[in-house]
Write an enzyme that holds these catalytic residues in place. Sequence first.
Site, PDB file in Angstrom:
ATOM      1  N   ASP A  59     -29.942   4.018  15.548  1.00 38.56           N
ATOM      2  CA  ASP A  59     -29.450   5.009  16.498  1.00 38.56           C
ATOM      3  C   ASP A  59     -29.772   6.348  15.853  1.00 38.56           C
ATOM      4  OD1 ASP A  59     -28.070   6.934  17.879  1.00 38.56           O
ATOM      5  OD2 ASP A  59     -26.192   5.815  17.972  1.00 38.56           O
ATOM      6  N   SER A 137     -39.821  18.854  25.671  1.00 42.65           N
ATOM      7  CA  SER A 137     -40.089  18.658  27.105  1.00 42.65           C
ATOM      8  C   SER A 137     -40.513  20.002  27.679  1.00 42.65           C
ATOM      9  CB  SER A 137     -38.822  18.199  27.827  1.00 42.65           C
ATOM     10  OG  SER A 137     -39.002  18.279  29.226  1.00 42.65           O
ATOM     11  N   TYR A 150     -29.882  18.699  29.456  1.00 44.51           N
ATOM     12  CA  TYR A 150     -31.058  18.055  28.848  1.00 44.51           C
ATOM     13  C   TYR A 150     -32.103  19.101  28.472  1.00 44.51           C
ATOM     14  CZ  TYR A 150     -35.467  15.495  28.523  1.00 44.51           C
ATOM     15  OH  TYR A 150     -36.685  15.023  28.088  1.00 44.51           O
ATOM     16  N   LYS A 154     -33.768  20.197  24.754  1.00 45.36           N
ATOM     17  CA  LYS A 154     -35.192  20.251  24.404  1.00 45.36           C
ATOM     18  C   LYS A 154     -35.602  21.673  23.986  1.00 45.36           C
ATOM     19  CE  LYS A 154     -36.048  15.882  24.957  1.00 45.36           C
ATOM     20  NZ  LYS A 154     -36.372  15.038  23.793  1.00 45.36           N
TER      21      LYS A 154
HETATM   22  N1  NAD Z   1     -40.703  10.506  30.660  1.00 43.81           N
HETATM   23  C1  NAD Z   1     -40.535  11.782  30.913  1.00 43.81           C
HETATM   24  O1  NAD Z   1     -40.596  12.233  32.080  1.00 43.81           O
HETATM   25  C2  NAD Z   1     -40.306  12.738  29.768  1.00 43.81           C
HETATM   26  C3  NAD Z   1     -40.709  14.087  29.925  1.00 43.81           C
HETATM   27  C4  NAD Z   1     -40.509  14.963  28.870  1.00 43.81           C
HETATM   28  C5  NAD Z   1     -39.956  14.512  27.688  1.00 43.81           C
HETATM   29  N2  NAD Z   1     -39.579  13.201  27.559  1.00 43.81           N
HETATM   30  C6  NAD Z   1     -39.012  12.768  26.268  1.00 43.81           C
HETATM   31  O2  NAD Z   1     -39.858  11.766  25.759  1.00 43.81           O
HETATM   32  C7  NAD Z   1     -39.143  11.001  24.789  1.00 43.81           C
HETATM   33  C8  NAD Z   1     -39.424   9.527  25.007  1.00 43.81           C
HETATM   34  O3  NAD Z   1     -38.909   9.146  26.275  1.00 43.81           O
HETATM   35  P1  NAD Z   1     -39.720   8.181  27.248  1.00 43.81           P
HETATM   36  O4  NAD Z   1     -40.117   8.976  28.418  1.00 43.81           O
HETATM   37  O5  NAD Z   1     -40.753   7.428  26.502  1.00 43.81           O
HETATM   38  O6  NAD Z   1     -38.520   7.234  27.747  1.00 43.81           O
HETATM   39  P2  NAD Z   1     -38.197   5.706  27.451  1.00 43.81           P
HETATM   40  O7  NAD Z   1     -36.821   5.504  27.992  1.00 43.81           O
HETATM   41  O8  NAD Z   1     -39.290   4.840  27.952  1.00 43.81           O
HETATM   42  O9  NAD Z   1     -38.178   5.606  25.860  1.00 43.81           O
HETATM   43  C9  NAD Z   1     -37.127   6.067  25.074  1.00 43.81           C
HETATM   44  C10 NAD Z   1     -36.925   5.111  23.903  1.00 43.81           C
HETATM   45  O10 NAD Z   1     -35.922   5.681  23.059  1.00 43.81           O
HETATM   46  C11 NAD Z   1     -35.004   4.660  22.713  1.00 43.81           C
HETATM   47  N3  NAD Z   1     -33.711   5.264  22.425  1.00 43.81           N
HETATM   48  C12 NAD Z   1     -32.807   5.763  23.308  1.00 43.81           C
HETATM   49  N4  NAD Z   1     -31.711   6.204  22.651  1.00 43.81           N
HETATM   50  C13 NAD Z   1     -31.945   5.987  21.333  1.00 43.81           C
HETATM   51  C14 NAD Z   1     -31.204   6.220  20.156  1.00 43.81           C
HETATM   52  N5  NAD Z   1     -29.964   6.771  20.196  1.00 43.81           N
HETATM   53  N6  NAD Z   1     -31.736   5.889  18.964  1.00 43.81           N
HETATM   54  C15 NAD Z   1     -32.971   5.314  18.896  1.00 43.81           C
HETATM   55  N7  NAD Z   1     -33.720   5.050  19.974  1.00 43.81           N
HETATM   56  C16 NAD Z   1     -33.215   5.392  21.180  1.00 43.81           C
HETATM   57  C17 NAD Z   1     -34.967   3.730  23.917  1.00 43.81           C
HETATM   58  O11 NAD Z   1     -34.484   2.430  23.548  1.00 43.81           O
HETATM   59  C18 NAD Z   1     -36.413   3.731  24.350  1.00 43.81           C
HETATM   60  O12 NAD Z   1     -37.155   2.717  23.701  1.00 43.81           O
HETATM   61  C19 NAD Z   1     -37.684  11.415  24.913  1.00 43.81           C
HETATM   62  O13 NAD Z   1     -37.371  12.316  23.879  1.00 43.81           O
HETATM   63  C20 NAD Z   1     -37.655  12.121  26.263  1.00 43.81           C
HETATM   64  O14 NAD Z   1     -36.607  13.055  26.336  1.00 43.81           O
HETATM   65  C21 NAD Z   1     -39.754  12.314  28.571  1.00 43.81           C
END
Ligand code: NAD
Length: 248
Positions: A59, A137, A150, A154
């Site tokens: 975590d 982000s 959120y 970021k």
């Molecule tokens: N997908 C989008 O639209 C988007 C856009 C901008 C930024 N992001 C950022 O990208 C990053 C990755 O997200 P994603 O889009 O791949 O989503 P995702 O949900 O597919 O992946 C997130 C991963 O993080 C893990 N996770 C969640 N909480 C956790 C914790 N406390 N400790 C360890 N692992 C944890 C989850 O199990 C998952 O495998 C994040 O930081 C998210 O904020 C996503």
Amino acid sequence: MNRFVNKSVIVTGAASGFGKAIAEGFAREGASVVVADVDLDGARVVADALPKAIAVRIDVADEAQTREMVDATIAAFGKIDVVCANAGVPHRAKRMIYMDTADFDRMFAINVRSVFLAAKYCVPHMPEGGSIISTASIGGKRPRPGLTPYNASKGAVITLTRGLAVELAPKIRVNCVCPVSSATGFDYTMSGQREMNPEVEKSVIAGIPMGRRATPADVADAFLFLASDEAKFLTGVALDVDGGRSIQ
Ligand SMILES: NC(=O)c1ccc[n+]([C@@H]2O[C@H](COP(=O)([O-])OP(=O)(O)OC[C@H]3O[C@@H](n4cnc5c(N)ncnc54)[C@H](O)[C@@H]3O)[C@@H](O)[C@H]2O)c1
């Protein structure tokens, strides 16, 4: 290309979405990879498919578990060259005044405290030329309604990146990536729906000049570039991977 042979790379949030693509990208170019995630089963599936990788449950908001991840990395690979602090979560899209305070605190711990902890415990093990890259982000630069806490988290990641870059130069470069919306597990956490509503998706795409959402490969490519020698003079950069979304 084989830009990361003999490099040891930690990727958090690597069981799915961007993190999985980042872990696979570094592995493809020769790195040993720590596939770290709160979802250990998912992390194992990713790690088992890579040539040199271990899966670690963490975590990212937890200090003791961050130390354990670092210990596991050193035990397996002896050093840490690149830290990808990618794990993060959105909250259910809603106006800020309707958000629970406890949910706000937990999200900030996962998105922001995690970057502080990763730097605090990884940097002492990182050699000259090391690199820290976080996933921020585009909402951290250009917030829109519904995801205000959120987006603020970021924004904090971007500021941590720029401040750390100054503190750690010239030994370690610190950058972050600012993706636009992408169809990952993020959509589900934000909306509770497995797939984005087609009408909503249409309006999201309408705001992106390149005419599509980001893919995990777009984000992974940016991470690989920022960690590579081609980016050796880049530090404190918050690189937009947003198809032009933030311009208008
Ligand atoms: N997908 C989008 O639209 C988007 C856009 C901008 C930024 N992001 C950022 O990208 C990053 C990755 O997200 P994603 O889009 O791949 O989503 P995702 O949900 O597919 O992946 C997130 C991963 O993080 C893990 N996770 C969640 N909480 C956790 C914790 N406390 N400790 C360890 N692992 C944890 C989850 O199990 C998952 O495998 C994040 O930081 C998210 O904020 C996503």
